[in-house]
Design an enzyme around this catalytic site. Structure first.
Site, PDB file in Angstrom:
ATOM      1  CG  ASP A  63      15.754 116.291 -51.610  1.00 13.38           C
ATOM      2  OD1 ASP A  63      16.869 116.775 -51.841  1.00 13.38           O
ATOM      3  OD2 ASP A  63      15.421 115.141 -51.972  1.00 13.38           O
ATOM      4  CD  GLU A 271      19.044 117.855 -58.425  1.00  9.27           C
ATOM      5  OE1 GLU A 271      18.633 116.885 -59.083  1.00  9.27           O
ATOM      6  OE2 GLU A 271      19.857 117.728 -57.496  1.00  9.27           O
TER       7      GLU A 271
END
Ligand code: FUB
Length: 395
Positions: A63, A271
């Site tokens: 991420d 997301e």
């Protein structure tokens, strides 16, 4: 790990049968031992199949939110580890406990992993699962924004402040008011305003806030022919510690101006919202989650609506696809992750060396394939502009 155990048990059982049979001489000889399958060798993925290689290998990382602070590249990401928790659709196996920033002096140079900058045990209100963070800078202070479940297992956004991009960061005693769900990212606009974007469905719990209030049991996505759930935006206060306004939906529409539908899983938001501005246009990029793409949409304002434009990054090894986009020395780069180092274990990921983004003359982005093997998750083709017939995402 299960396969060798199975082989060992099979082997013991076969031996026992064989010995028992030998002790009864009047009976027929035992059948020849069943050939055992050799334990499967761990699959090793060929580095040549990957467009770029892992940034670091001493810890698992994921991420990536990349920024340039004082001429150096700083990457804030998740710190994956093996918690031994079985996989489920809500991401329980992503049980991360801390953050370790990474820095680079140049885009292709070596990367340094810094010590833990924030630990879940130092966040008074936190329960579990420190997921994808982001950071920003203002007046020599550094602000780390992070999602973590509180002690009631509800995802909240927190902010922690430090004097150095490497941390340590000290968390505020409470979550940020009016924030929820996950995957915060902060965009500093040219006029000095800071905007917080956030949200994620399924394990990110956005669906539980559909009504405007938290409903722990409400896991349903909108019906396939209804608008999809959307990421949120709120301008930050001057002190960057709270939002200055009630978070609003960031609309993502098709070329006819219609909101993308929940069943349009090849294009709808899942997301990882991220904003960058290129030649005066705001680009919202995000993960489509269960179709494993990084998609993007553009707008003339930070609030949107954003018009869907296409795919930036095709699926990578591992279920999740999560990225950031940053300008370094006049070129634009995509930071991303995959699961190369763990040979495809979805919760044990590694941030990769970035890939330069190429823009076409009309501002569209040329899509990237970062993996050339066959064994990647299948991505659904983008749905037609008309209402999609695909079923709603399962929960
Ligand atoms: O790392 C945990 C979660 O996986 C992130 O918050 C999501 O964006 C996905 O990458």
């Amino acid at each position: 790990m299960q396969r060798p155990n199975f082989v060992a048990i099979t082997s013991i059982a076969a031996s026992a049968i064989f010995l028992a049979a030998c002790s009864k001489k009047e009976e027929a000889p035992p059948p020849p031992p069943v050939a055992e399958a050799a334990p499967e060798a761990p699959k090793t993925l060929d580095p040549a199949l990957f467009l770029t290689q892992p940034l670091v290998t001493e810890i698992y990382t994921a991420d990536p939110s990349a920024h340039v602070f004082n001429g150096k590249i700083w990457i804030y990401g998740s710190h994956d580890y093996e918690a031994g928790i079985p996989q489920d659709d809500l991401g329980s196996h992503f049980a991360m406990r801390d953050y370790q920033p990474i820095s680079m002096d140049s885009i292709n140079g070596p990367a340094t992993v810094h010590p833990v900058a924030l630990d879940v045990k130092d966040v008074p209100w936190a329960g579990r699962q420190m997921w994808a963070p982001d950071a920003t800078e203002k007046n020599g202070k550094y602000y780390l924004y992070f999602p973590v479940k509180d002690k009631q297992d509800v995802f909240r956004l927190g902010v922690a402040v430090g004097d150095n991009p490497a941390g340590p960061f000290k968390a505020q005693p409470e979550p940020m008011k009016q924030t929820f769900s996950m995957d915060p990212s902060v965009y500093k606009d040219d006029d000095g305003k800071y905007y917080l974007y956030f949200g994620g469905i399924w394990g990110g719990q956005l669906q539980r806030w559909k009504s405007g209030e938290y409903k722990a049991d409400d896991e349903a996505q909108p019906a396939a022919d209804q608008p999809a759930l959307l990421p949120k935006i709120a301008r930050l206060q001057d002190d960057l510690l709270e939002v200055a306004e009630k978070p609003k939906d960031v609309k993502i529409v098709d070329e006819k101006g219609k909101l993308l539908l929940s069943g349009d899983t090849g294009r709808r938001f899942f997301e990882a919202p991220w904003i960058h501005k290129y030649k005066g246009t705001y680009y919202l990029s995000y993960s489509t989650g269960d179709t494993h793409l990084i998609a993007y949409a553009t707008s003339k304002t930070p609030y949107g609506p954003f018009t869907y434009k296409g795919t930036i990054l095709h699926p990578v090894i591992g279920w999740t696809n999560h990225h950031s986009i940053v300008e370094v020395d006049g070129k634009w780069y995509l930071f991303y992750h995959d699961a190369q180092v763990s040979n495809g274990q979805t919760h044990l990921r590694n941030i990769k060396y970035p890939i330069e983004i190429k823009y076409n003359d009309d501002g569209t982005i040329q899509p990237i394939d970062a993996y050339f093997g066959d064994d990647i998750p299948a991505a659904a083709a983008p749905a037609a502009a008309e209402p999609a017939a695909a079923p709603a995402a399962a929960n």
